[in-house]
Motif scaffolding. Sequence first.
Motif, PDB file in Angstrom:
ATOM      1  N   LEU A  31      31.961  17.691  -4.521  1.00 52.94           N
ATOM      2  CA  LEU A  31      32.912  16.610  -4.793  1.00 52.94           C
ATOM      3  C   LEU A  31      33.064  16.499  -6.310  1.00 52.94           C
ATOM      4  O   LEU A  31      32.039  16.404  -7.023  1.00 52.94           O
ATOM      5  CB  LEU A  31      32.402  15.278  -4.218  1.00 52.94           C
ATOM      6  CG  LEU A  31      33.410  14.136  -4.199  1.00 52.94           C
ATOM      7  CD1 LEU A  31      34.451  14.395  -3.119  1.00 52.94           C
ATOM      8  CD2 LEU A  31      32.703  12.804  -3.905  1.00 52.94           C
ATOM      9  N   PRO A  32      34.282  16.609  -6.842  1.00 51.22           N
ATOM     10  CA  PRO A  32      35.554  16.766  -6.127  1.00 51.22           C
ATOM     11  C   PRO A  32      35.773  18.191  -5.685  1.00 51.22           C
ATOM     12  O   PRO A  32      35.078  19.100  -6.126  1.00 51.22           O
ATOM     13  CB  PRO A  32      36.566  16.341  -7.186  1.00 51.22           C
ATOM     14  CG  PRO A  32      35.932  16.712  -8.471  1.00 51.22           C
ATOM     15  CD  PRO A  32      34.465  16.498  -8.307  1.00 51.22           C
ATOM     16  N   GLN A  33      36.788  18.391  -4.847  1.00 50.86           N
ATOM     17  CA  GLN A  33      37.085  19.723  -4.354  1.00 50.86           C
ATOM     18  C   GLN A  33      38.070  20.455  -5.244  1.00 50.86           C
ATOM     19  O   GLN A  33      38.292  21.635  -5.051  1.00 50.86           O
ATOM     20  CB  GLN A  33      37.628  19.638  -2.932  1.00 50.86           C
ATOM     21  CG  GLN A  33      36.626  19.084  -1.925  1.00 50.86           C
ATOM     22  CD  GLN A  33      37.174  19.041  -0.528  1.00 50.86           C
ATOM     23  OE1 GLN A  33      38.347  19.328  -0.294  1.00 50.86           O
ATOM     24  NE2 GLN A  33      36.303  18.686   0.429  1.00 50.86           N
ATOM     25  N   GLU A  34      38.679  19.785  -6.198  1.00 45.07           N
ATOM     26  CA  GLU A  34      39.615  20.402  -7.143  1.00 45.07           C
ATOM     27  C   GLU A  34      39.281  19.914  -8.528  1.00 45.07           C
ATOM     28  O   GLU A  34      38.906  18.743  -8.713  1.00 45.07           O
ATOM     29  CB  GLU A  34      41.061  20.053  -6.800  1.00 45.07           C
ATOM     30  CG  GLU A  34      41.507  20.572  -5.437  1.00 45.07           C
ATOM     31  CD  GLU A  34      42.937  20.140  -5.113  1.00 45.07           C
ATOM     32  OE1 GLU A  34      43.493  19.349  -5.901  1.00 45.07           O
ATOM     33  OE2 GLU A  34      43.491  20.599  -4.101  1.00 45.07           O
ATOM     34  N   ASN A  93      24.732  24.424   2.150  1.00 41.38           N
ATOM     35  CA  ASN A  93      26.144  24.658   2.487  1.00 41.38           C
ATOM     36  C   ASN A  93      26.814  25.268   1.281  1.00 41.38           C
ATOM     37  O   ASN A  93      26.520  24.923   0.121  1.00 41.38           O
ATOM     38  CB  ASN A  93      26.828  23.353   2.867  1.00 41.38           C
ATOM     39  CG  ASN A  93      28.288  23.583   3.245  1.00 41.38           C
ATOM     40  OD1 ASN A  93      28.626  24.599   3.840  1.00 41.38           O
ATOM     41  ND2 ASN A  93      29.135  22.622   2.887  1.00 41.38           N
ATOM     42  N   ILE A  94      27.689  26.250   1.539  1.00 40.19           N
ATOM     43  CA  ILE A  94      28.510  26.832   0.469  1.00 40.19           C
ATOM     44  C   ILE A  94      29.845  26.112   0.494  1.00 40.19           C
ATOM     45  O   ILE A  94      30.601  26.228   1.463  1.00 40.19           O
ATOM     46  CB  ILE A  94      28.673  28.350   0.663  1.00 40.19           C
ATOM     47  CG1 ILE A  94      27.309  29.056   0.606  1.00 40.19           C
ATOM     48  CG2 ILE A  94      29.613  28.910  -0.395  1.00 40.19           C
ATOM     49  CD1 ILE A  94      27.394  30.553   0.860  1.00 40.19           C
ATOM     50  N   SER A  95      30.126  25.411  -0.580  1.00 39.00           N
ATOM     51  CA  SER A  95      31.349  24.597  -0.666  1.00 39.00           C
ATOM     52  C   SER A  95      32.238  25.187  -1.735  1.00 39.00           C
ATOM     53  O   SER A  95      31.758  25.610  -2.803  1.00 39.00           O
ATOM     54  CB  SER A  95      30.986  23.150  -0.993  1.00 39.00           C
ATOM     55  OG  SER A  95      32.129  22.345  -0.974  1.00 39.00           O
ATOM     56  N   ILE A  96      33.534  25.267  -1.482  1.00 36.50           N
ATOM     57  CA  ILE A  96      34.494  25.883  -2.399  1.00 36.50           C
ATOM     58  C   ILE A  96      35.050  24.806  -3.322  1.00 36.50           C
ATOM     59  O   ILE A  96      35.538  23.764  -2.858  1.00 36.50           O
ATOM     60  CB  ILE A  96      35.623  26.571  -1.624  1.00 36.50           C
ATOM     61  CG1 ILE A  96      35.046  27.623  -0.676  1.00 36.50           C
ATOM     62  CG2 ILE A  96      36.629  27.195  -2.583  1.00 36.50           C
ATOM     63  CD1 ILE A  96      34.284  28.736  -1.373  1.00 36.50           C
ATOM     64  N   LEU A  97      35.017  25.096  -4.604  1.00 36.56           N
ATOM     65  CA  LEU A  97      35.619  24.249  -5.627  1.00 36.56           C
ATOM     66  C   LEU A  97      36.800  24.983  -6.212  1.00 36.56           C
ATOM     67  O   LEU A  97      36.648  26.078  -6.779  1.00 36.56           O
ATOM     68  CB  LEU A  97      34.604  23.913  -6.735  1.00 36.56           C
ATOM     69  CG  LEU A  97      35.159  23.128  -7.918  1.00 36.56           C
ATOM     70  CD1 LEU A  97      35.619  21.739  -7.471  1.00 36.56           C
ATOM     71  CD2 LEU A  97      34.116  23.001  -9.033  1.00 36.56           C
ATOM     72  N   ARG A  98      38.012  24.435  -6.053  1.00 36.12           N
ATOM     73  CA  ARG A  98      39.231  25.048  -6.595  1.00 36.12           C
ATOM     74  C   ARG A  98      39.396  24.590  -8.030  1.00 36.12           C
ATOM     75  O   ARG A  98      39.553  23.397  -8.297  1.00 36.12           O
ATOM     76  CB  ARG A  98      40.438  24.662  -5.759  1.00 36.12           C
ATOM     77  CG  ARG A  98      40.309  25.076  -4.298  1.00 36.12           C
ATOM     78  CD  ARG A  98      41.557  24.772  -3.532  1.00 36.12           C
ATOM     79  NE  ARG A  98      42.661  25.575  -4.001  1.00 36.12           N
ATOM     80  CZ  ARG A  98      43.944  25.370  -3.658  1.00 36.12           C
ATOM     81  NH1 ARG A  98      44.237  24.349  -2.861  1.00 36.12           N
ATOM     82  NH2 ARG A  98      44.897  26.138  -4.121  1.00 36.12           N
ATOM     83  N   ILE A 135      44.427  29.773 -10.848  1.00 36.09           N
ATOM     84  CA  ILE A 135      43.645  28.976  -9.919  1.00 36.09           C
ATOM     85  C   ILE A 135      42.554  29.867  -9.336  1.00 36.09           C
ATOM     86  O   ILE A 135      42.832  30.933  -8.788  1.00 36.09           O
ATOM     87  CB  ILE A 135      44.535  28.390  -8.815  1.00 36.09           C
ATOM     88  CG1 ILE A 135      45.581  27.440  -9.420  1.00 36.09           C
ATOM     89  CG2 ILE A 135      43.689  27.658  -7.783  1.00 36.09           C
ATOM     90  CD1 ILE A 135      46.537  26.887  -8.404  1.00 36.09           C
ATOM     91  N   TYR A 136      41.319  29.381  -9.450  1.00 38.43           N
ATOM     92  CA  TYR A 136      40.162  30.150  -9.005  1.00 38.43           C
ATOM     93  C   TYR A 136      39.381  29.317  -7.989  1.00 38.43           C
ATOM     94  O   TYR A 136      39.249  28.104  -8.137  1.00 38.43           O
ATOM     95  CB  TYR A 136      39.252  30.491 -10.202  1.00 38.43           C
ATOM     96  CG  TYR A 136      39.937  31.373 -11.238  1.00 38.43           C
ATOM     97  CD1 TYR A 136      39.833  32.766 -11.182  1.00 38.43           C
ATOM     98  CD2 TYR A 136      40.680  30.800 -12.267  1.00 38.43           C
ATOM     99  CE1 TYR A 136      40.457  33.563 -12.145  1.00 38.43           C
ATOM    100  CE2 TYR A 136      41.298  31.577 -13.214  1.00 38.43           C
ATOM    101  CZ  TYR A 136      41.192  32.973 -13.152  1.00 38.43           C
ATOM    102  OH  TYR A 136      41.801  33.749 -14.079  1.00 38.43           O
TER     103      TYR A 136
END
Length: 906
Positions: free
Chosen positions: A606-609, A692-697, A675-676
Amino acid sequence: MCRIVGAPRTLLPLLAALLQASVEASGEIALCKTGFPEDVYSAVLSQDVLEGQPLLNVKFSNCNGKRKVQYESSEPADFKVDADGMVYAVRSFPLSSEHSKFLIYAQDKETQEKWQVAVKLSLKPTLPEDSVKESREIEEIVFPRQLTKHNGYLQRQKRDWVIPPINLPENSRGPFPQELVRIRSDRDKNLSLRYSVTGPGADQPPTGIFIINPISGQLSVTKPLDRELIARFHLRAHAVDINGNQVENPIDIVINVIDMNDNRPEFLHQVWNGTVPEGSKPGTYVMTVTAIDADDPNALNGMLRYRILSQAPSSPSPNMFTINNETGDIITVAAGLDREKVQQYTLIIQATDMEGNPTYGLSNTATAVITVTDVNDNPPEFTAMTFYGEVPENRVDIIVANLTVTDKDQPHTPAWNAVYRISGGDPAGRFAIQTDPNSNDGLVTVVKPIDFETNRMYVLTVAAENQVPLAKGIQHPPQSTATVSVTVIDVNENPYFAPNPKIIRQEEGLHAGTMLTTFTAQDPDRYMQQNIRYTKLSDPANWLKIDPVNGQITTIALLDRESPNVKNNIYNATFLASDNGIPPMSGTGTLQIYLLDINDNAPQVLPQEAETCETPDPNSINITALDYDIDPNAGPFAFDLPLSPVTIKRNWTITRLNGDFAQLNLKIKFLEAGIYEVPIIITDSGNPPKSNISILRVKVCQCDSNGDCTDVDRIVGAGLGTGAIIAILLCIIILLILVLMFVVWMKRRDKERQAKQLLIDPEDDVRDNILKYDEEGGGEEDQDYDLSQLQQPDTVEPDAIKPVGIRRLDERPIHAEPQYPVRSAAPHPGDIGDFINEGLKAADNDPTAPPYDSLLVFDYEGSGSTAGSLSSLNSSSSGGDQDYDYLNDWGPRFKKLADMYGGGDD
């Protein structure tokens, strides 16, 4: 010296007394002595002394003439002395022995030296005929002599005296003018004098009552007097010579109007109302009646006496009341006043003047109405010793029994209004008794729920009292107490869960089929054989089920503490217990499951972006973790980057700031804008821990000197979402529907307009007389045309005669013209249609027809006018045998002609 000649015989004794009381000068000259020259002053007066009446004049010898003397009276409430020594009465009073003597004081204002003299007043002897008759002898009033100086000494020739009042009876019958007194002066022997009187009744309103002969000084009254209007007149007599010079000091004349008994007593009210409580003792004050008499209240004519003429009713005694004959106070004289027997007495009261003398006094009557008021001398009594009632259990605010009482006191008064009190049988206070204000009945009401299983019957002891205590000596009889027997009716009651709510603790994640607890209800109806069945009433997440017979609760789904239906770790479910009674009753119970947390949710980034600059400085990205679990299955968190792909750890680095936050930075010096998606491994602190593997844009952009992104674009998803596409399609569909509805509405409006035109009655259509040919002229150049062609079109000059080149542009071209039909001078009515059809065909085949010109020749209308009227068609025949019915076939525009010509004889 002035004398009054011919005084009435009634005044002679008074004048003699006054003359005898005066002190005459001895004629000898004596030495002057300061003080009162007399030891005692005397005056003879009538019995009634009036307020402001002058009594006598006292003299003080002031030898050097420089002393300033102030007079005082020993009886200031009754007498006062003016600065000239004249003594006046301060108030009106009858002369008696206590007022016959008083002292006059004279005090020097400077030296405070004081002298005194005694004044003695005596009654004038009265003659029997004084108040009835008038003597024919006229009294003579002489102006008093004045003091003179002789060789420096005062020589007193005759002392001043007070002229006694003249008494005149009111309502005298005359004859008028009636002579009263004669005023004279001793100087009338040497001088020719004129006499006059002034004051109210003479020259002041009311004027003309008293007159005086200016020559003889005869004072007369001109009409009867009324004491009730004016009881006393104050006149002043004057004597002047013929030149108007005053020769004598004015003297005061007081005329008293003697009262006659000419007015009856009048009560202030014709009907007097009073009250007296029943049972009053003799001597109890009831009321006061008052009458007034316009006659003199100090004389017998105005002295009233009261008495009771009659009493109705006369029970229990004809003399229940008496009246004070002087004050008019009515009091009781007998016992036995009982409102329940006699509620009102009527007395006739008489008032008589002349001190109640029935022979000479005048009387009047009034009515006194005495109401006997109620006192609480009758206690309330129950109509029965026992009252019965019944009530269903658990019911409140219902009337159980109606208690009736009787009370002989006046209804709707505090002595009649009953107050009920429960004196026994209700220790818990489950009952109350209210009083019906109209019937005075007692309404036994249940105020607290009653349980049949606890008590099946109540026996209450009730006492009745009044709002006010009973009169002294009156006791409550046994009839003022009664019993109330109340039977409780058993009814089917609601089953109830105990405890409610019921709280249990369970870990989340329980699988379906797990038995949680048993939730049962109890039936309060111990004397009814009933079965209870259970159903589920509320289960928001549909996790539970209950056995309908034994109330066992079992899970049918996985319990999740993170569910939105769980508030503060508590899940609420409601169950219903129903019995099979008549009528069936039910009760609800709530089961509260407190869910204990387990580590069943992995943390997320958090955040995701986020966004950062192309270079490591000056920006970095701060991140944290979101975990739906609670302690100890949440933070602190561990943050890391995966090993693959290798570009992640090559381009990025992550640093843990504390247990909840970490920082993501560029590891290389420059990263191209774009954007990565950066995967981040986050691990919580649960046992066992959950990762957990969480994606951050991350958007990498160009930055200014402050580290702010200068790119306009933001991190958005490629393409539109499904919701946006659906919204756009809905908008397009709504727009098309609106356009379609508008087109349909326009067409419908055109159809309605056309339908309205067809519905117009041809007879009412004003356009029947107007034919529209849709032919227009040639413009402004077409306004100059020859109207003579309308008169004789056959004589128009042929076009061939006109020279070429001078024709107008809008004139008829040179062609062979078809032959138009010529209408005869007197056409037959039947050839109108044929004529019009032939003219129409000729115009259609005419190559020279308009639009070159707006002038269209139809026919020659005669030579009467250059622009003749087309409103009438002449016919040489009457047309009586012609059939015009064919005009009906030509359409609605010819219907008017068909009605005019085709109507037969009409």
